[in-house]
Design a protein around this motif. Sequence first.
Motif, PDB file in Angstrom:
ATOM      1  N   PHE A  83       0.735  -1.213   0.051  1.00  0.00           N
ATOM      2  CA  PHE A  83       0.138   0.114   0.031  1.00  0.00           C
ATOM      3  C   PHE A  83       0.730   1.394   0.018  1.00  0.00           C
ATOM      4  O   PHE A  83       2.142   1.234   0.604  1.00  0.00           O
ATOM      5  CB  PHE A  83      -0.844   0.058   1.273  1.00  0.00           C
ATOM      6  N   ASN A  87       0.728   0.821   5.818  1.00  0.00           N
ATOM      7  CA  ASN A  87      -0.244  -0.158   6.833  1.00  0.00           C
ATOM      8  C   ASN A  87       0.420  -1.207   7.173  1.00  0.00           C
ATOM      9  O   ASN A  87      -0.174  -2.519   7.455  1.00  0.00           O
ATOM     10  CB  ASN A  87      -1.494  -0.600   5.660  1.00  0.00           C
ATOM     11  N   LEU A  88       1.634  -1.057   8.130  1.00  0.00           N
ATOM     12  CA  LEU A  88       2.118  -2.125   8.965  1.00  0.00           C
ATOM     13  C   LEU A  88       1.274  -1.951  10.165  1.00  0.00           C
ATOM     14  O   LEU A  88       0.677  -1.012  10.586  1.00  0.00           O
ATOM     15  CB  LEU A  88       3.621  -1.742   9.116  1.00  0.00           C
ATOM     16  N   PHE A  89       1.394  -3.221  10.940  1.00  0.00           N
ATOM     17  CA  PHE A  89       0.394  -3.087  11.848  1.00  0.00           C
ATOM     18  C   PHE A  89       1.376  -2.551  13.285  1.00  0.00           C
ATOM     19  O   PHE A  89       2.398  -3.034  13.625  1.00  0.00           O
ATOM     20  CB  PHE A  89       0.125  -4.620  12.448  1.00  0.00           C
ATOM     21  N   PRO A  90       1.187  -1.401  13.804  1.00  0.00           N
ATOM     22  CA  PRO A  90       1.688  -0.684  14.596  1.00  0.00           C
ATOM     23  C   PRO A  90       2.018  -1.156  16.025  1.00  0.00           C
ATOM     24  O   PRO A  90       2.910  -0.920  16.596  1.00  0.00           O
ATOM     25  CB  PRO A  90       1.120   0.599  14.716  1.00  0.00           C
ATOM     26  N   HIS A  91       1.080  -2.059  16.303  1.00  0.00           N
ATOM     27  CA  HIS A  91       1.450  -2.822  17.782  1.00  0.00           C
ATOM     28  C   HIS A  91       2.255  -3.908  17.661  1.00  0.00           C
ATOM     29  O   HIS A  91       2.377  -4.766  18.765  1.00  0.00           O
ATOM     30  CB  HIS A  91      -0.271  -3.204  18.377  1.00  0.00           C
ATOM     31  N   MET A  92       2.599  -4.407  16.558  1.00  0.00           N
ATOM     32  CA  MET A  92       3.408  -5.510  16.447  1.00  0.00           C
ATOM     33  C   MET A  92       4.999  -5.144  16.081  1.00  0.00           C
ATOM     34  O   MET A  92       5.054  -4.152  15.308  1.00  0.00           O
ATOM     35  CB  MET A  92       2.792  -6.576  15.341  1.00  0.00           C
ATOM     36  N   VAL A 100       2.589 -12.969  11.365  1.00  0.00           N
ATOM     37  CA  VAL A 100       1.081 -13.264  11.936  1.00  0.00           C
ATOM     38  C   VAL A 100      -0.012 -13.979  10.991  1.00  0.00           C
ATOM     39  O   VAL A 100      -0.569 -14.753  11.348  1.00  0.00           O
ATOM     40  CB  VAL A 100       0.573 -11.851  12.462  1.00  0.00           C
ATOM     41  N   ALA A 101       0.228 -13.493   9.696  1.00  0.00           N
ATOM     42  CA  ALA A 101      -0.385 -14.013   8.563  1.00  0.00           C
ATOM     43  C   ALA A 101      -0.151 -15.487   8.338  1.00  0.00           C
ATOM     44  O   ALA A 101      -0.871 -16.450   7.885  1.00  0.00           O
ATOM     45  CB  ALA A 101      -0.636 -13.025   7.417  1.00  0.00           C
ATOM     46  N   TYR A 133       9.443  -1.718  16.439  1.00  0.00           N
ATOM     47  CA  TYR A 133       8.352  -1.496  16.217  1.00  0.00           C
ATOM     48  C   TYR A 133       8.262  -0.621  14.840  1.00  0.00           C
ATOM     49  O   TYR A 133       9.323   0.450  14.621  1.00  0.00           O
ATOM     50  CB  TYR A 133       7.828  -1.046  17.154  1.00  0.00           C
ATOM     51  N   ALA A 135       7.054   2.101  14.227  1.00  0.00           N
ATOM     52  CA  ALA A 135       7.278   3.584  14.469  1.00  0.00           C
ATOM     53  C   ALA A 135       8.713   4.098  14.544  1.00  0.00           C
ATOM     54  O   ALA A 135       9.170   5.130  14.337  1.00  0.00           O
ATOM     55  CB  ALA A 135       6.733   3.811  15.589  1.00  0.00           C
ATOM     56  N   GLN A 136       9.711   2.926  14.894  1.00  0.00           N
ATOM     57  CA  GLN A 136      11.091   3.282  15.013  1.00  0.00           C
ATOM     58  C   GLN A 136      11.822   3.124  13.576  1.00  0.00           C
ATOM     59  O   GLN A 136      12.896   3.493  13.430  1.00  0.00           O
ATOM     60  CB  GLN A 136      11.500   2.113  15.841  1.00  0.00           C
ATOM     61  N   ARG A 149       6.589  -8.426   4.064  1.00  0.00           N
ATOM     62  CA  ARG A 149       5.464  -8.969   4.589  1.00  0.00           C
ATOM     63  C   ARG A 149       4.365  -9.712   3.713  1.00  0.00           C
ATOM     64  O   ARG A 149       3.863 -10.824   3.693  1.00  0.00           O
ATOM     65  CB  ARG A 149       4.287  -7.881   5.207  1.00  0.00           C
ATOM     66  N   ALA A 150       4.252  -9.107   2.572  1.00  0.00           N
ATOM     67  CA  ALA A 150       3.542  -9.502   1.640  1.00  0.00           C
ATOM     68  C   ALA A 150       4.181 -10.970   0.971  1.00  0.00           C
ATOM     69  O   ALA A 150       3.489 -11.964   0.516  1.00  0.00           O
ATOM     70  CB  ALA A 150       3.161  -8.635   0.221  1.00  0.00           C
TER      71      ALA A 150
ATOM     72  N   GLN B 129      -5.669  -0.621   8.210  1.00  0.00           N
ATOM     73  CA  GLN B 129      -5.420  -1.872   8.656  1.00  0.00           C
ATOM     74  C   GLN B 129      -6.156  -2.850   8.535  1.00  0.00           C
ATOM     75  O   GLN B 129      -5.680  -3.980   8.329  1.00  0.00           O
ATOM     76  CB  GLN B 129      -5.404  -1.325  10.375  1.00  0.00           C
ATOM     77  N   ALA B 132      -5.078  -4.084   5.084  1.00  0.00           N
ATOM     78  CA  ALA B 132      -3.830  -4.926   4.887  1.00  0.00           C
ATOM     79  C   ALA B 132      -4.028  -6.395   5.604  1.00  0.00           C
ATOM     80  O   ALA B 132      -3.342  -7.198   4.995  1.00  0.00           O
ATOM     81  CB  ALA B 132      -2.646  -4.035   5.699  1.00  0.00           C
ATOM     82  N   LEU B 136      -3.796  -9.954   3.383  1.00  0.00           N
ATOM     83  CA  LEU B 136      -3.090 -11.154   3.768  1.00  0.00           C
ATOM     84  C   LEU B 136      -3.671 -12.352   3.880  1.00  0.00           C
ATOM     85  O   LEU B 136      -3.216 -13.420   4.545  1.00  0.00           O
ATOM     86  CB  LEU B 136      -2.246 -11.004   5.062  1.00  0.00           C
ATOM     87  N   MET B 138      -6.358 -12.904   5.847  1.00  0.00           N
ATOM     88  CA  MET B 138      -6.864 -13.023   6.940  1.00  0.00           C
ATOM     89  C   MET B 138      -8.641 -12.760   6.566  1.00  0.00           C
ATOM     90  O   MET B 138      -9.019 -11.799   6.004  1.00  0.00           O
ATOM     91  CB  MET B 138      -6.577 -11.905   8.313  1.00  0.00           C
ATOM     92  N   GLN B 151      -5.584  -2.581  18.758  1.00  0.00           N
ATOM     93  CA  GLN B 151      -5.300  -1.071  18.636  1.00  0.00           C
ATOM     94  C   GLN B 151      -6.301  -0.319  19.246  1.00  0.00           C
ATOM     95  O   GLN B 151      -6.224   0.813  19.711  1.00  0.00           O
ATOM     96  CB  GLN B 151      -5.013  -0.769  17.140  1.00  0.00           C
ATOM     97  N   SER B 228       4.947   0.324  21.818  1.00  0.00           N
ATOM     98  CA  SER B 228       5.151   0.388  20.316  1.00  0.00           C
ATOM     99  C   SER B 228       5.068   1.631  19.796  1.00  0.00           C
ATOM    100  O   SER B 228       5.680   1.763  18.547  1.00  0.00           O
ATOM    101  CB  SER B 228       4.063  -0.441  19.583  1.00  0.00           C
ATOM    102  N   LYS B 230       7.211   4.232  20.836  1.00  0.00           N
ATOM    103  CA  LYS B 230       8.465   4.715  21.115  1.00  0.00           C
ATOM    104  C   LYS B 230       9.201   4.684  19.816  1.00  0.00           C
ATOM    105  O   LYS B 230       9.132   3.802  19.067  1.00  0.00           O
ATOM    106  CB  LYS B 230       9.406   3.997  22.149  1.00  0.00           C
ATOM    107  N   ARG B 231       9.944   5.906  19.567  1.00  0.00           N
ATOM    108  CA  ARG B 231      10.684   5.926  18.400  1.00  0.00           C
ATOM    109  C   ARG B 231      12.231   5.917  18.440  1.00  0.00           C
ATOM    110  O   ARG B 231      12.626   6.081  19.526  1.00  0.00           O
ATOM    111  CB  ARG B 231      10.520   7.402  17.657  1.00  0.00           C
TER     112      ARG B 231
END
Lengths: 240, 231
Positions: A83, A87-92, A100-101, A133, A135-136, A149-150, B129, B132, B136, B138, B151, B228, B230-231
Amino acid sequence: MISVKQLCKQFGDQEVLRGIDLEVEKGEVICVIGPSGSGKSTFLRCLNLLERPNSGHIWLDGEDLMDPKIDLDRHRTKMGMVFQQFNLFPHMTVMQNLTVAPVMVLKKSRQEAEATAQALLDRVGLGDRADDYPAQLSGGQKQRVAIVRALCMDPEVMLFDEPTSALDPEMVGEVLDVMKELAKAGMTMVVVTHEMGFAREVANRVIFIDEGIVMEDAPPAEFFGNPKSERLKGFLSKVL
Amino acid sequence: MNVFADWIAKLHSTFIEQARWKLLVEGFRNTLVITVFALVIGVVIGSVIAIIKFFAEENKALKPLAAIGNFYVTTIRGIPVVVLLLIFYFVIMKSANGVITGIVTFGINSGAYMAEVVRSGIEAVDRGQMEAARSLGMSRMQAMRKVIMPQAIKNILPAIGNEMIALLKETSVAGYVAVQDLTRAGNLIRNNTYDAFNPLMVVALVYLIVVVLMTRLLGVFERRLRKSDKR
């Protein structure tokens, strides 16, 4: 491999796609260009039915995706999608994003999924970022992770929706390099892009979509060197 | 000095004589029990309604369920909780004990507010989200569980904290139906001792301390969920 016939899509009373036809052979790289609002992104999103077309047919490996009985989730695993906004999953973490998939959908073991993911991460030069993560990461790194990921789903086709449009200019190259390598490795790709250089260099065929139809479909040399339609001539004179 | 000694003597006669402090302890326990279980019920009801409403946008078969959910939210939010409590105690659950009635009433009441809280939390998650996750392979349910809800929870945690605090304080009306909660215990002591100041101050202080502790606890959770970012 992919065959599209008379694909139409409307949003309300606005016709975005007005009968698209396209054939994609295995191993081909197709670049789709066109002015904004021409329907090229919608077309790509229709290919794996993130948007539901109103009419027409899409065959993947001989199966019609518009057949209501088809298992769409299984078909989507054959088509990787990248995309514009990553659209990465930010909490992973990166590694969790990648596994995950495969674990959930393909029922791979965690070890197997992680080994595949690590090997692919190494290939795009991000082998040491598995525990970070999203965000980094920088934009270019995020998009490379999104490509990986794809790829972790071992797809037959990769769809790219303006993969470099949200990137800072200095990061465009690193993403295009990964895509070039992918093309060289024989991956079938459909790429919606504004990167004319990439289209000229990598694509087997370039497609010009405007006003919801395919206006031109030619190998890059002919497409850029000797455009037939007036619309394409006008478009190229503005972007080149 | 004399004033202080008098006050100590007053405290003694108010709380220690006839072991009246035990009323407060029991009342506090009931308040906590009602709050905790009602919160659990509220979160479950709220999440179920919010998820049904989310899926109903694409799945026509769920539309009737979503309509029932809307009816529930509208009705419950339109009735004062004391009236609801009286209805449950005197009409619907005549034979149940007060604490159970309290748990059910406050749970159902809180569920209506939670439904809106959870729904807004789900809708705040970027549309990309879900796309995506679907791209994949899902299913919508898998994507909900692994991608959207984690989230959404981060989005709604502060609001759930507010709801929890409101709920704790709301339970102070449970005394209306003879539930021996903290407020009613303090009021009983006031009634028996003619000392209004001390019992009510103690009750107020206990609520305040619990609210402060809850706020702290929530802060810890939020920081943990934010790792998650933090940068």
